[in-house]
Design a protein around this motif. Structure first.
Motif, PDB file in Angstrom:
ATOM      1  N   LEU A  71      41.005  31.494  60.621  1.00  0.00           N
ATOM      2  CA  LEU A  71      40.832  30.147  60.053  1.00  0.00           C
ATOM      3  C   LEU A  71      40.730  30.184  58.535  1.00  0.00           C
ATOM      4  O   LEU A  71      40.203  29.268  57.937  1.00  0.00           O
ATOM      5  CB  LEU A  71      39.561  29.512  60.615  1.00  0.00           C
ATOM      6  CG  LEU A  71      39.495  29.284  62.118  1.00  0.00           C
ATOM      7  CD1 LEU A  71      38.138  28.735  62.507  1.00  0.00           C
ATOM      8  CD2 LEU A  71      40.571  28.312  62.559  1.00  0.00           C
ATOM      9  N   ARG A  72      41.233  31.266  57.916  1.00  0.00           N
ATOM     10  CA  ARG A  72      40.950  31.398  56.481  1.00  0.00           C
ATOM     11  C   ARG A  72      41.547  30.264  55.649  1.00  0.00           C
ATOM     12  O   ARG A  72      41.070  29.981  54.560  1.00  0.00           O
ATOM     13  CB  ARG A  72      41.441  32.750  55.956  1.00  0.00           C
ATOM     14  CG  ARG A  72      42.948  32.874  55.907  1.00  0.00           C
ATOM     15  CD  ARG A  72      43.383  34.297  55.725  1.00  0.00           C
ATOM     16  NE  ARG A  72      44.833  34.354  55.629  1.00  0.00           N
ATOM     17  CZ  ARG A  72      45.645  34.197  56.664  1.00  0.00           C
ATOM     18  NH1 ARG A  72      45.148  33.970  57.866  1.00  0.00           N
ATOM     19  NH2 ARG A  72      46.947  34.241  56.513  1.00  0.00           N
ATOM     20  N   ASN A  73      42.566  29.613  56.149  1.00  0.00           N
ATOM     21  CA  ASN A  73      43.166  28.519  55.383  1.00  0.00           C
ATOM     22  C   ASN A  73      42.729  27.140  55.871  1.00  0.00           C
ATOM     23  O   ASN A  73      43.335  26.141  55.535  1.00  0.00           O
ATOM     24  CB  ASN A  73      44.693  28.608  55.457  1.00  0.00           C
ATOM     25  CG  ASN A  73      45.215  29.750  54.615  1.00  0.00           C
ATOM     26  OD1 ASN A  73      44.610  30.115  53.614  1.00  0.00           O
ATOM     27  ND2 ASN A  73      46.332  30.327  55.022  1.00  0.00           N
ATOM     28  N   ARG A  74      41.670  27.111  56.685  1.00  0.00           N
ATOM     29  CA  ARG A  74      41.305  25.822  57.281  1.00  0.00           C
ATOM     30  C   ARG A  74      40.851  24.820  56.211  1.00  0.00           C
ATOM     31  O   ARG A  74      40.076  25.149  55.315  1.00  0.00           O
ATOM     32  CB  ARG A  74      40.220  25.994  58.329  1.00  0.00           C
ATOM     33  CG  ARG A  74      38.858  26.343  57.776  1.00  0.00           C
ATOM     34  CD  ARG A  74      37.840  26.179  58.879  1.00  0.00           C
ATOM     35  NE  ARG A  74      36.541  26.660  58.475  1.00  0.00           N
ATOM     36  CZ  ARG A  74      35.586  26.933  59.330  1.00  0.00           C
ATOM     37  NH1 ARG A  74      35.793  26.812  60.611  1.00  0.00           N
ATOM     38  NH2 ARG A  74      34.414  27.337  58.922  1.00  0.00           N
ATOM     39  N   GLY A  75      41.368  23.627  56.339  1.00  0.00           N
ATOM     40  CA  GLY A  75      40.982  22.576  55.405  1.00  0.00           C
ATOM     41  C   GLY A  75      41.292  22.914  53.967  1.00  0.00           C
ATOM     42  O   GLY A  75      40.743  22.315  53.054  1.00  0.00           O
ATOM     43  N   HIS A  76      42.147  23.891  53.751  1.00  0.00           N
ATOM     44  CA  HIS A  76      42.340  24.398  52.392  1.00  0.00           C
ATOM     45  C   HIS A  76      43.774  24.232  51.918  1.00  0.00           C
ATOM     46  O   HIS A  76      44.020  23.938  50.762  1.00  0.00           O
ATOM     47  CB  HIS A  76      41.936  25.866  52.367  1.00  0.00           C
ATOM     48  CG  HIS A  76      41.844  26.448  50.997  1.00  0.00           C
ATOM     49  ND1 HIS A  76      41.054  25.887  50.020  1.00  0.00           N
ATOM     50  CD2 HIS A  76      42.438  27.515  50.435  1.00  0.00           C
ATOM     51  CE1 HIS A  76      41.173  26.607  48.909  1.00  0.00           C
ATOM     52  NE2 HIS A  76      42.005  27.582  49.131  1.00  0.00           N
ATOM     53  N   ILE A  77      44.717  24.443  52.822  1.00  0.00           N
ATOM     54  CA  ILE A  77      46.104  24.312  52.395  1.00  0.00           C
ATOM     55  C   ILE A  77      46.783  23.156  53.132  1.00  0.00           C
ATOM     56  O   ILE A  77      46.349  22.746  54.200  1.00  0.00           O
ATOM     57  CB  ILE A  77      46.919  25.624  52.605  1.00  0.00           C
ATOM     58  CG1 ILE A  77      47.046  25.955  54.083  1.00  0.00           C
ATOM     59  CG2 ILE A  77      46.303  26.774  51.852  1.00  0.00           C
ATOM     60  CD1 ILE A  77      48.106  27.010  54.343  1.00  0.00           C
ATOM     61  N   ASP A  78      47.844  22.682  52.518  1.00  0.00           N
ATOM     62  CA  ASP A  78      48.650  21.638  53.128  1.00  0.00           C
ATOM     63  C   ASP A  78      49.625  22.335  54.082  1.00  0.00           C
ATOM     64  O   ASP A  78      50.479  23.100  53.648  1.00  0.00           O
ATOM     65  CB  ASP A  78      49.397  20.897  52.014  1.00  0.00           C
ATOM     66  CG  ASP A  78      50.253  19.775  52.554  1.00  0.00           C
ATOM     67  OD1 ASP A  78      50.365  19.668  53.790  1.00  0.00           O
ATOM     68  OD2 ASP A  78      50.806  19.022  51.739  1.00  0.00           O
TER      69      ASP A  78
ATOM     70  N   ALA B 204      51.714  31.147  48.545  1.00  0.00           N
ATOM     71  CA  ALA B 204      50.795  31.425  47.443  1.00  0.00           C
ATOM     72  C   ALA B 204      49.477  31.994  47.938  1.00  0.00           C
ATOM     73  O   ALA B 204      48.769  32.656  47.200  1.00  0.00           O
ATOM     74  CB  ALA B 204      50.547  30.162  46.632  1.00  0.00           C
ATOM     75  N   HIS B 205      49.148  31.733  49.196  1.00  0.00           N
ATOM     76  CA  HIS B 205      47.939  32.317  49.775  1.00  0.00           C
ATOM     77  C   HIS B 205      48.302  33.552  50.594  1.00  0.00           C
ATOM     78  O   HIS B 205      47.809  33.750  51.706  1.00  0.00           O
ATOM     79  CB  HIS B 205      47.204  31.283  50.643  1.00  0.00           C
ATOM     80  CG  HIS B 205      46.539  30.218  49.833  1.00  0.00           C
ATOM     81  ND1 HIS B 205      47.217  29.122  49.347  1.00  0.00           N
ATOM     82  CD2 HIS B 205      45.262  30.086  49.387  1.00  0.00           C
ATOM     83  CE1 HIS B 205      46.381  28.362  48.657  1.00  0.00           C
ATOM     84  NE2 HIS B 205      45.205  28.923  48.656  1.00  0.00           N
TER      85      HIS B 205
ATOM     86  N   LEU C 265      35.871  34.335  58.252  1.00  0.00           N
ATOM     87  CA  LEU C 265      37.162  33.719  58.527  1.00  0.00           C
ATOM     88  C   LEU C 265      38.333  34.693  58.361  1.00  0.00           C
ATOM     89  O   LEU C 265      38.526  35.244  57.293  1.00  0.00           O
ATOM     90  CB  LEU C 265      37.378  32.513  57.606  1.00  0.00           C
ATOM     91  CG  LEU C 265      36.271  31.468  57.577  1.00  0.00           C
ATOM     92  CD1 LEU C 265      36.698  30.277  56.746  1.00  0.00           C
ATOM     93  CD2 LEU C 265      35.913  30.994  58.967  1.00  0.00           C
TER      94      LEU C 265
ATOM     95  N   GLU D   8      47.627  23.214  63.742  1.00  0.00           N
ATOM     96  CA  GLU D   8      47.700  22.070  62.830  1.00  0.00           C
ATOM     97  C   GLU D   8      47.511  22.459  61.382  1.00  0.00           C
ATOM     98  O   GLU D   8      48.187  21.950  60.499  1.00  0.00           O
ATOM     99  CB  GLU D   8      46.601  21.063  63.186  1.00  0.00           C
ATOM    100  CG  GLU D   8      46.949  20.147  64.322  1.00  0.00           C
ATOM    101  CD  GLU D   8      45.776  19.295  64.737  1.00  0.00           C
ATOM    102  OE1 GLU D   8      45.856  18.696  65.800  1.00  0.00           O
ATOM    103  OE2 GLU D   8      44.763  19.243  64.009  1.00  0.00           O
ATOM    104  N   SER D   9      46.551  23.352  61.138  1.00  0.00           N
ATOM    105  CA  SER D   9      46.226  23.591  59.737  1.00  0.00           C
ATOM    106  C   SER D   9      46.879  24.837  59.174  1.00  0.00           C
ATOM    107  O   SER D   9      46.939  24.997  57.964  1.00  0.00           O
ATOM    108  CB  SER D   9      44.712  23.630  59.533  1.00  0.00           C
ATOM    109  OG  SER D   9      44.129  24.548  60.400  1.00  0.00           O
TER     110      SER D   9
ATOM    111  N   GLU E  68      52.656  26.652  49.417  1.00  0.00           N
ATOM    112  CA  GLU E  68      51.213  26.859  49.336  1.00  0.00           C
ATOM    113  C   GLU E  68      50.782  27.997  50.258  1.00  0.00           C
ATOM    114  O   GLU E  68      49.925  28.800  49.907  1.00  0.00           O
ATOM    115  CB  GLU E  68      50.477  25.562  49.697  1.00  0.00           C
ATOM    116  CG  GLU E  68      49.038  25.593  49.269  1.00  0.00           C
ATOM    117  CD  GLU E  68      48.354  24.246  49.327  1.00  0.00           C
ATOM    118  OE1 GLU E  68      49.003  23.248  49.662  1.00  0.00           O
ATOM    119  OE2 GLU E  68      47.151  24.210  49.036  1.00  0.00           O
TER     120      GLU E  68
END
Lengths: 130, 595
Positions: free
Chosen positions: B120-127, B136-137, B117, B210-211, B133
């Protein structure tokens, strides 16, 4: 916005998360991309809110995130309990998510039969505990 | 140990109720009344608390301790003991019925194991709506590095080193495009993000927007800095309301924090982004048509040169890239172009996001290093074909792509290798087909799509595709003639050679690739008047094969118009006059007795 301010935002966010983890806050990520919503993630979210209200718990935080990638398993949630490996659940419905709420989120026993896997994907990390 | 009880949850499902014949609600009420807690401790009806074979059980809240109810007496004792001291209960605490150890680690789940990833490294992981957030990533770190420690030339140089090629489909080297846009000294310049994802079966850009919308914004701001542009546009399809909402929120938050607007990150560089929702035309995903659409004109491609980098939006130098391309940029700046170059294949570096759909078990978004072979993607990550069906073909690149067979599955996925095989990488849609798909029908579907979406500007695409569609329909309805194959091929080459834009040039690809790899299916349709996959209704006889029929009568039961009559121990009889050719009987018959 300077580097210091950028750092400050990052640190204050991490501090906040760390504090939550110390206090035992349980975080539940509901994956609500278009695909998740289409397969019923909104109902899952509502059911969790409803159960939280019924059980009057204050140490659970719901977070809405995007699609976790595995569309055929939607709707999905990830349960993150401090001190334990996060667990991803898939192919949920309202009934299953209620079971997970009591068994795993409140009781600490993961519902093995609905789980896809535990842990986070490689580049992802739980900010605040690494 | 329990120190306080505010609520008691109990399983109200019928399973628990009947297991021990205990009226949980009544029992709890009675015991609590006896203890004098009465209404003070509310009861919560829930579903299964732990495991049905250990039920009935109750749970104390807060805390979530679960206790098994053995007998009525034992239970009353437990509650009394518990409430008298609110300490050690006498009822056995349920042991974990199944341990968390049984859950596989995400790294050993096939779908996730072989993915790498970056985008998509933040998929399903951040708001996505929480900019803190994202920061922070390591969000906006790349932008800061580019703005403060690098000159625009260095940023372009880093992107060139990375070898990143446009993820929209054509695979044009991103660094070269940025360099060209930077060199022209006409101002203002523009940056455009192409989020008009229109290929059937492609949804990766939507998911990124979206994510992780901030990653797209960050990539665009860096591009603006590198090329000398101060204004960016994101062109998103209006069919993506959630992506639009997320991007809008992201832009507002980024402005608040000073990543957009005047004086970005206090460096004196100005950049702002506006969203332009598309109106649903497939052709507007083509760069020049997209720019006309942003200008408020009819979305039609124009002749190149001049390239958009010289004269694009409003006649000014414009740098247009795909969503995924932009989402790669922050990581390239943070980790360096060399790091990116080491991932993937020689001429196609980095990773690619694919949307894997169709007849595979695991449908979803897949990000793999370039050069991964198709077999790994379809059989390892995708989990193989759903049900008992057999793999037949894989369609890559949407209506501009082509179909490949099992023999081509060893091919590494790179821009060049797929082109040679007759398919294209395209934006990254992978549609897997099993043996219930008729390839002639698939070709017709994509040709129909291109006919519908052709802008009509040039004759080959507007008229040529219609001729092809007509020929395909002839074949499908059983009126095909031997020379139709020649007509198809000739027409396809004409369209390829003379069409105005990429859309038309690539539109015959589905027909050409199916002609190449599934020639026998066309022949079966034309010469034998037979559809091997039994999809084309006009080529199905709707007759009952008495050799295969077992006289079970299922076909008669499922027929919605009662065209099949059946008596016990008799062969069913099909009335062709009444039959509406809905194929319900074919789907129901387990013995393939309807031909």
């Amino acid at each position: 916005m300077t580097m210091d301010e950028l750092k400050k935002i990052k640190e204050s966010y991490i501090d906040e998360r760390r504090k939550e983890i110390d206090e035992g806050y349980i975080s539940v990520d509901v994956h609500m991309g278009t695909c998740g919503i289409a397969s019923g993630a909104k109902n899952i979210h509502l059911a969790l809110l409803e159960e939280m209200g019924k059980a009057a718990v204050t140490n659970v935080k719901l977070k809405i995130t995007g699609c976790a990638g595995l569309c055929s398993m939607e709707p999905m949630i990830t349960v993150l309990i401090p001190g334990a490996s996060p667990v991803k659940y898939g192919k949920l419905d309202v009934k299953k998510v209620r079971e997970i709420f009591y068994s795993h989120i409140l009781g600490g026993h993961p519902k093995v039969e609905y789980a896809i896997g535990h842990g986070l994907e490689s580049p992802q990390k739980r900010v605040g505990i690494e | 140990m329990i120190s306080s009880v505010s609520r008691i949850a109990y399983c109200a499902s019928s399973k628990c109720k009947f297991r021990k014949h205990i009226d949980m609600k009544g029992l709890l009420k009675k015991t609590l009344d006896e203890l004098g807690y009465g209404e003070r401790i509310p009861l919560v009806e829930t579903d299964c608390l732990i495991s049905c074979y250990q039920g009935p059980s109750i749970m104390f809240l807060p805390g979530g301790k679960v206790f098994q109810v053995l007998t009525e007496e034992n239970f009353t004792e437990t509650l009394k003991g518990l409430f008298s001291s609110l300490q050690h209960p006498t009822s056995p605490l349920l042991s974990e019925p199944r341990t968390a150890k049984e859950i596989p680690g995400i790294e050993s789940v096939d779908f996730f194991a072989k993915q790498r990833l970056i985008v998509l490294r933040n998929r399903g992981h951040i708001d996505a709506e929480n900019i803190e957030e994202y920061i922070a990533h390591d969000g906006y770190l790349g932008l800061y590095k580019a703005l403060t420690a690098m000159t625009p030339e260095e940023v372009v140089g880093e992107v060139k080193t990375s070898g990143l090629r446009g993820r929209g489909g054509a695979g044009f080297p991103t660094g070269r495009k940025w360099d060209e846009a930077r060199k022209y000294k006409t101002y203002p310049k523009y940056v455009i993000c192409n989020g008009d994802e229109g290929d059937p079966g492609a949804f990766m850009d939507r998911s990124v927007m979206e994510s992780d919308p901030h990653a797209v914004l960050e990539g665009m701001i860096i591009c603006g800095y590198a090329t000398g542009a101060n204004q960016g546009y994101i062109y998103v399809r209006a069919e993506y309301p959630l992506a639009l909402k997320m991007l809008r929120t992201a832009i507002v938050k980024a402005r608040e924090k000073g990543f957009l607007g005047r004086n970005v990150m206090s460096t004196g560089f100005d950049f702002d982004i506006e969203i332009y929702p598309g109106a649903g035309a497939f052709v507007c995903g083509e760069s020049t048509a997209l720019m006309f659409s942003v200008e408020g004109k009819r979305g039609m491609p124009r002749t190149k040169p001049p390239r958009s980098t010289e004269s694009g939006l409003w006649g000014k130098p414009t740098c247009l890239n795909n969503v995924e391309t932009f989402a790669n940029i922050p990581q390239i700046i943070i980790n360096g172009g060399d790091w990116f170059r080491r991932i993937g294949a020689e001429d196609s570096t980095g990773t690619k996001v694919f949307s894997l759909t169709g007849a595979v078990k695991n449908v979803g978004l897949v990000e793999v290093p370039m050069g991964t072979d198709l077999r790994t993607i379809i059989f390892d990550i995708g989990g193989g074909i759903r049900g008992n069906a057999k793999f037949k073909a894989v369609q890559l690149g949407g209506p501009s792509g082509g179909c490949l067979t099992e023999d081509e599955l060893h091919l590494p996925v790179t821009f060049d290798s797929l082109q040679e095989a007759g398919a294209i990488m395209g934006s990254g849609g992978i549609v897997v087909m099993d043996d219930s798909n008729c390839m002639v029908d698939v070709a017709r579907f994509f040709t129909q799509f291109c006919v519908d979406e052709s802008c009509g500007k040039c004759v080959p695409c507007r008229v040529g595709l219609k001729v092809m569609l007509g020929t395909l329909e002839k074949i499908i309805t059983g009126k095909g003639e031997p020379e139709d194959l020649k007509i198809l091929e000739k027409q396809a080459h004409h369209i390829q050679a003379t069409s105005h834009c990429g859309l038309g040039q690539a539109a015959p690809n589905p027909v050409l690739s199916t002609l190449r790899y599934f020639h026998h299916e066309y022949e079966a349709h034309i010469f034998e008047k037979r559809c091997p996959a039994r999809v084309c209704v006009d080529l199905i006889h709707f007759e009952i094969d008495r050799e295969k029929c077992t006289k079970c009568g299922l076909c008669s039961k499922v027929c919605p118009v009662a065209a099949i009559t059946w008596e016990k121990k008799e062969y069913p009889v099909l009335d062709k006059e009444v039959c509406i050719r809905c194929k319900s009987c074919i789907r129901a018959c387990k013995f393939k007795a309807i031909i």
